[in-house]
Design a protein around this motif. Sequence first.
Motif, PDB file in Angstrom:
ATOM      1  N   GLY A  43       0.921  -1.225   0.077  1.00 49.88           N
ATOM      2  CA  GLY A  43       0.056   0.220  -0.007  1.00 49.88           C
ATOM      3  C   GLY A  43       0.682   1.269  -0.025  1.00 49.88           C
ATOM      4  O   GLY A  43       0.405   2.348  -0.541  1.00 49.88           O
ATOM      5  N   GLU A  98       4.252   4.155   6.152  1.00 53.37           N
ATOM      6  CA  GLU A  98       3.058   3.338   5.850  1.00 53.37           C
ATOM      7  C   GLU A  98       1.941   4.282   5.038  1.00 53.37           C
ATOM      8  O   GLU A  98       2.036   5.524   4.921  1.00 53.37           O
ATOM      9  N   ASP A  99       1.081   3.597   4.403  1.00 57.83           N
ATOM     10  CA  ASP A  99      -0.113   4.322   3.816  1.00 57.83           C
ATOM     11  C   ASP A  99      -1.254   4.631   4.787  1.00 57.83           C
ATOM     12  O   ASP A  99      -1.566   5.708   4.747  1.00 57.83           O
TER      13      ASP A  99
END
Length: 179
Positions: A43, A98-99
């Motif tokens: 992601g 992180e997404d």
Amino acid sequence: MREDIERILLNEEQIHTIVAGLGRRISTDYQGKNLLMVSVLKGSVVFMADLMRAIDIPCRIDFMAVSSYGSGVKTSGVVKIVKDLDINLEGYDLLIVEDILDSGVTLSYLKKMLMDRGPASVRICTFLDKPERRKADIIPDYVGASVPDEFVVGYGLDYDEKYRNLPYLGVLKEAVYSK
Ligand code: IMP
Ligand code: MG
């Protein structure tokens, strides 16, 4: 794909502004440090690619893959390492990229695991934060934007491996995942 999107939360221009701002902050904060950006696949790949180019100090990158969601929309709570890092972390100032930070179960597990490997520091940079859904005790150091408790896709985020290639961030129509 656009027909599956309820509404657009962040367009390309807004995303660019957010990422540029994060890049400036990180460049300042990590001046003189040994920055290693660790992206959690898949992601965060789009965010990582943009963020690293918004950073103007030397940095390294590495990737790892964990699975927590399967193909659904609800977290299972089980975090499995699918692909580990290639780099020995000792002496590095780690920035986990992180997404989205949702329940936080994935990231709190990951952060602990990486801290045990003896890096100089570990921080978290998440493009999106869904604070309403937090279950684990985890506070991100850098947040691009907070989003409401709705299922979002695009800019790397998927539903059932689709929509990652949308250049904007949108709310997925409920009809798509309730069928
Ligand atoms: P957590 O352990 O609940 O924080 O899980 C975070 C992961 O769940 C993210 O890295 C995403 O892969 C996925 N996720 C959570 N919310 C969404 C969403 O709204 N759209 C797409 N993926 C999501
Ligand atoms: Mg993810």
